[in-house]
Motif scaffolding. Structure first.
Motif, PDB file in Angstrom:
ATOM      1  N   SER A 242      22.138 -33.866 -27.160  1.00  0.00           N
ATOM      2  CA  SER A 242      22.277 -34.571 -28.428  1.00  0.00           C
ATOM      3  C   SER A 242      20.945 -34.542 -29.174  1.00  0.00           C
ATOM      4  CB  SER A 242      22.693 -36.022 -28.191  1.00  0.00           C
ATOM      5  OG  SER A 242      22.704 -36.739 -29.415  1.00  0.00           O
ATOM      6  N   GLU A 243      21.040 -34.453 -30.497  1.00  0.00           N
ATOM      7  CA  GLU A 243      19.857 -34.545 -31.356  1.00  0.00           C
ATOM      8  C   GLU A 243      20.147 -35.457 -32.541  1.00  0.00           C
ATOM      9  OE1 GLU A 243      17.089 -30.787 -31.373  1.00  0.00           O
ATOM     10  OE2 GLU A 243      19.153 -30.160 -31.771  1.00  0.00           O
ATOM     11  N   GLU A 244      20.830 -36.547 -32.270  1.00  0.00           N
ATOM     12  CA  GLU A 244      21.181 -37.477 -33.344  1.00  0.00           C
ATOM     13  C   GLU A 244      19.953 -38.242 -33.829  1.00  0.00           C
ATOM     14  OE1 GLU A 244      24.191 -37.966 -34.937  1.00  0.00           O
ATOM     15  OE2 GLU A 244      24.800 -36.159 -33.888  1.00  0.00           O
ATOM     16  N   TRP A 245      19.546 -39.288 -33.099  1.00  0.00           N
ATOM     17  CA  TRP A 245      18.401 -40.111 -33.490  1.00  0.00           C
ATOM     18  C   TRP A 245      17.125 -39.582 -32.847  1.00  0.00           C
ATOM     19  CZ3 TRP A 245      15.793 -44.550 -31.007  1.00  0.00           C
ATOM     20  CH2 TRP A 245      14.984 -45.257 -31.896  1.00  0.00           C
TER      21      TRP A 245
ATOM     22  N   TYR B  64      15.427 -38.497 -22.326  1.00  0.00           N
ATOM     23  CA  TYR B  64      15.548 -38.896 -23.720  1.00  0.00           C
ATOM     24  C   TYR B  64      14.163 -38.864 -24.361  1.00  0.00           C
ATOM     25  CZ  TYR B  64      17.540 -41.410 -27.707  1.00  0.00           C
ATOM     26  OH  TYR B  64      17.987 -41.771 -28.968  1.00  0.00           O
ATOM     27  N   ASN B  65      13.997 -38.042 -25.387  1.00  0.00           N
ATOM     28  CA  ASN B  65      12.703 -37.876 -26.047  1.00  0.00           C
ATOM     29  C   ASN B  65      12.788 -38.414 -27.465  1.00  0.00           C
ATOM     30  OD1 ASN B  65      10.346 -37.045 -27.286  1.00  0.00           O
ATOM     31  ND2 ASN B  65      10.332 -35.052 -26.288  1.00  0.00           N
ATOM     32  N   ARG B  66      12.132 -39.533 -27.701  1.00  0.00           N
ATOM     33  CA  ARG B  66      12.062 -40.098 -29.045  1.00  0.00           C
ATOM     34  C   ARG B  66      10.619 -40.182 -29.519  1.00  0.00           C
ATOM     35  NH1 ARG B  66      10.702 -45.427 -29.465  1.00  0.00           N
ATOM     36  NH2 ARG B  66      11.781 -45.504 -31.442  1.00  0.00           N
ATOM     37  N   GLY B  67       9.726 -39.465 -28.830  1.00  0.00           N
ATOM     38  CA  GLY B  67       8.315 -39.507 -29.179  1.00  0.00           C
ATOM     39  C   GLY B  67       7.621 -40.676 -28.503  1.00  0.00           C
ATOM     40  N   ASN B  68       6.366 -40.860 -28.841  1.00  0.00           N
ATOM     41  CA  ASN B  68       5.582 -41.959 -28.275  1.00  0.00           C
ATOM     42  C   ASN B  68       5.571 -43.138 -29.227  1.00  0.00           C
ATOM     43  OD1 ASN B  68       4.942 -40.510 -25.939  1.00  0.00           O
ATOM     44  ND2 ASN B  68       3.240 -39.490 -26.958  1.00  0.00           N
ATOM     45  N   GLY B  69       5.098 -44.279 -28.731  1.00  0.00           N
ATOM     46  CA  GLY B  69       5.071 -45.478 -29.539  1.00  0.00           C
ATOM     47  C   GLY B  69       3.776 -46.247 -29.363  1.00  0.00           C
ATOM     48  N   ALA B  70       3.592 -47.224 -30.224  1.00  0.00           N
ATOM     49  CA  ALA B  70       2.418 -48.086 -30.154  1.00  0.00           C
ATOM     50  C   ALA B  70       2.853 -49.518 -30.433  1.00  0.00           C
ATOM     51  CB  ALA B  70       1.366 -47.633 -31.158  1.00  0.00           C
ATOM     52  N   ALA B  71       2.212 -50.458 -29.746  1.00  0.00           N
ATOM     53  CA  ALA B  71       2.558 -51.875 -29.894  1.00  0.00           C
ATOM     54  C   ALA B  71       1.274 -52.694 -29.912  1.00  0.00           C
ATOM     55  CB  ALA B  71       3.455 -52.317 -28.743  1.00  0.00           C
TER      56      ALA B  71
ATOM     57  N   THR C 153      18.166 -34.441 -23.487  1.00  0.00           N
ATOM     58  CA  THR C 153      18.172 -33.130 -22.839  1.00  0.00           C
ATOM     59  C   THR C 153      18.547 -33.277 -21.371  1.00  0.00           C
ATOM     60  OG1 THR C 153      16.353 -32.448 -24.290  1.00  0.00           O
ATOM     61  CG2 THR C 153      16.746 -31.092 -22.348  1.00  0.00           C
ATOM     62  N   ARG C 154      19.364 -32.352 -20.868  1.00  0.00           N
ATOM     63  CA  ARG C 154      19.583 -32.254 -19.418  1.00  0.00           C
ATOM     64  C   ARG C 154      18.602 -31.210 -18.917  1.00  0.00           C
ATOM     65  NH1 ARG C 154      24.512 -29.780 -18.371  1.00  0.00           N
ATOM     66  NH2 ARG C 154      23.449 -27.913 -17.711  1.00  0.00           N
ATOM     67  N   ILE C 155      17.833 -31.562 -17.917  1.00  0.00           N
ATOM     68  CA  ILE C 155      16.854 -30.636 -17.351  1.00  0.00           C
ATOM     69  C   ILE C 155      17.256 -30.353 -15.903  1.00  0.00           C
ATOM     70  CG2 ILE C 155      14.428 -30.215 -16.822  1.00  0.00           C
ATOM     71  CD1 ILE C 155      13.742 -32.242 -19.044  1.00  0.00           C
TER      72      ILE C 155
END
Length: 193
Positions: free
Chosen positions: A13-16, A41-48, A20-22
């Motif tokens: 899926s590439e919705e949001w 699931y890859n949604r990038g990195n984040g900061a808090a 990926t299945r690896i």
């Protein structure tokens, strides 16, 4: 790492973000190679960031609806958390927390101290969180915050006594991992006295 080979990736899926299945072969301690399959699931990195005010003994948190939490436990869908966001484009984590602080809670900070880097769910998510602390004051308040309408955000800004936040973690009213880590950092390092 020479214990892994034959890696193949299938995008599911590439919705949001990207799911990926690896599939790969992994060599176990006994020397045996086994075929393994995982979803990632890859949604990038984040900061808090935990914003704190020593003089008032308070911190700034957010309260907002989180669908994944609701999906898990419906009556826990509203999440109390530190201010956070996804690192976009080529921004660095500090730029991200400065931007998110202004958008979500309405405070303009110039700098913050990075205290941790952490994977909050390394079995499923690629996301690395960059965790910060910074002081705030009434002089740094520039708006009411609340998030961006363009991102469909509706964020309630909470200014709470630090002692109350510690109690909310103990009573499980706050369950967000990044928030718990930053509050515990503040306790260990006595940021609020």
């Amino acid at each position: 790492m020479n214990k892994i080979k034959n890696i193949t990736k299938t995008i599911l899926s590439e919705e949001w973000a990207t799911l990926t299945r690896i599939d790969y072969d992994f060599q176990f301690e006994d020397g045996a190679w086994k075929s393994v399959s995982r979803e990632c699931y890859n949604r990038g990195n984040g900061a808090a960031i935990l914003l704190y005010n020593v003089e008032k003994g308070t911190v700034i948190l957010t309260k907002q609806f989180r669908m994944p939490i609701y999906e898990n436990t419906e009556d826990e869908g509203m999440s109390i958390e530190v201010c956070a966001g996804s690192i976009e484009h080529n921004d660095d984590p500090l730029e991200t927390v400065i931007r998110e602080t202004e958008e979500e809670v309405g405070y303009k900070i110039k700098d913050a101290k990075q205290v941790y880097k952490a994977y909050t769910s390394p079995g499923a998510l690629t996301e690395k969180m960059f965790l910060y602390v910074a002081e705030y004051s009434e002089a740094t308040k520039i708006s009411e915050g609340g998030g961006l309408e363009s991102e469909n955000e509706e964020i309630e800004v909470l200014e709470l006594p630090f002692t109350k936040v510690v109690e909310m973690i103990a009573s499980e009213e706050i369950k967000d991992a990044k928030t718990i880590m930053l509050v515990q950092y503040a306790q260990i390092h006595k940021l609020l006295g």
